[in-house]
Design a protein around this motif. Structure first.
Motif, PDB file in Angstrom:
ATOM      1  N   ALA A  71      -5.848  -1.926   1.064  1.00  0.00           N
ATOM      2  CA  ALA A  71      -4.404  -1.793   1.230  1.00  0.00           C
ATOM      3  C   ALA A  71      -4.087  -0.643   2.188  1.00  0.00           C
ATOM      4  CB  ALA A  71      -3.751  -1.538  -0.119  1.00  0.00           C
ATOM      5  N   MET A  72      -3.047  -0.814   2.963  1.00  0.00           N
ATOM      6  CA  MET A  72      -2.630   0.241   3.879  1.00  0.00           C
ATOM      7  C   MET A  72      -2.011   1.385   3.092  1.00  0.00           C
ATOM      8  SD  MET A  72      -0.939  -1.823   7.039  1.00  0.00           S
ATOM      9  CE  MET A  72       0.007  -2.956   6.046  1.00  0.00           C
ATOM     10  N   PHE A  73      -2.142   2.575   3.622  1.00  0.00           N
ATOM     11  CA  PHE A  73      -1.495   3.783   3.104  1.00  0.00           C
ATOM     12  C   PHE A  73      -1.965   4.164   1.703  1.00  0.00           C
ATOM     13  CE2 PHE A  73       1.703   1.491   5.724  1.00  0.00           C
ATOM     14  CZ  PHE A  73       1.522   2.244   6.874  1.00  0.00           C
ATOM     15  N   ARG A  74      -3.222   3.900   1.371  1.00  0.00           N
ATOM     16  CA  ARG A  74      -3.735   4.276   0.048  1.00  0.00           C
ATOM     17  C   ARG A  74      -3.681   5.773  -0.166  1.00  0.00           C
ATOM     18  NH1 ARG A  74      -9.397   1.590  -0.464  1.00  0.00           N
ATOM     19  NH2 ARG A  74      -9.638   3.462   0.741  1.00  0.00           N
ATOM     20  N   ARG A  75      -4.111   6.529   0.821  1.00  0.00           N
ATOM     21  CA  ARG A  75      -4.173   7.974   0.647  1.00  0.00           C
ATOM     22  C   ARG A  75      -2.845   8.656   0.946  1.00  0.00           C
ATOM     23  NH1 ARG A  75      -9.427  10.624   2.676  1.00  0.00           N
ATOM     24  NH2 ARG A  75      -8.519  12.252   1.411  1.00  0.00           N
ATOM     25  N   ILE A  76      -2.068   8.098   1.833  1.00  0.00           N
ATOM     26  CA  ILE A  76      -0.812   8.727   2.230  1.00  0.00           C
ATOM     27  C   ILE A  76       0.219   8.695   1.091  1.00  0.00           C
ATOM     28  CG2 ILE A  76       0.367   6.738   3.227  1.00  0.00           C
ATOM     29  CD1 ILE A  76       1.107   8.477   5.594  1.00  0.00           C
ATOM     30  N   ARG A  77       0.028   7.816   0.119  1.00  0.00           N
ATOM     31  CA  ARG A  77       0.983   7.737  -0.988  1.00  0.00           C
ATOM     32  C   ARG A  77       0.622   8.669  -2.140  1.00  0.00           C
ATOM     33  NH1 ARG A  77      -1.495   2.263  -2.125  1.00  0.00           N
ATOM     34  NH2 ARG A  77      -2.636   2.570  -4.056  1.00  0.00           N
TER      35      ARG A  77
END
Length: 155
Positions: A71-77
């Protein structure tokens, strides 16, 4: 007038009536709840209007390919990147530093360089942060619940 402006017009006098310490506590708890709401929506890969994020462009398979399939943005969230801050004057949910630049490029659908020395890439617009009907209802319920608990009982 958009939903956020209407909510602000409705909530400002109610919050201003609270003591600064009570206001700070309320706004911090509300900021954390709004951050959780944003995190859930990013995990679901949805824009604030409910539409699905634009898919990734096809990638060439290499060692890093396994990261691109998730999934995109796993760490940014994560909470360490998506900050929720508040004081007696207001609250803020957003990004800071390098992560803020990455988030802004995706939020607005801008152009950026993916890796050092690489070509410029145009990213599709994927709204990471946004205010929707559920968030507005969350803020209203928080305020009404808090004010009903702190309001003096009628005599």
């Amino acid at each position: 007038m958009n939903d956020l402006e209407q909510l602000e017009t409705w909530a400002t006098p109610l919050i201003a009536a609270l003591a600064p310490s009570a206001r700070s506590k309320l706004l911090q708890a509300l900021a954390v709840d709004l951050r959780r709401s944003q995190q859930r929506r990013i995990a679901q890969q949805r824009n604030p209007d409910g539409s699905v994020y634009a898919p990734r462009k096809p990638q060439r398979e290499d060692r890093a390919g396994r990261i691109r399939r998730g999934a995109m943005f796993r760490r940014i969230r994560m909470a360490r990147h998506l900050r929720a801050t508040s004081n007696a004057d207001g609250l803020r949910v957003g990004y800071a530093g390098r992560v803020a630049r990455i988030a802004r490029v995706h939020q607005e659908g801008g152009i950026d360089i993916a890796k050092r020395g690489g070509a410029s890439i145009r990213y599709a617009r994927r709204q990471l942060l946004g205010f929707n009907e559920k968030d507005r209802e969350l803020v209203q319920s928080w305020l009404l619940n808090h004010l009903s608990q702190t309001a003096p009982l009628p005599r």
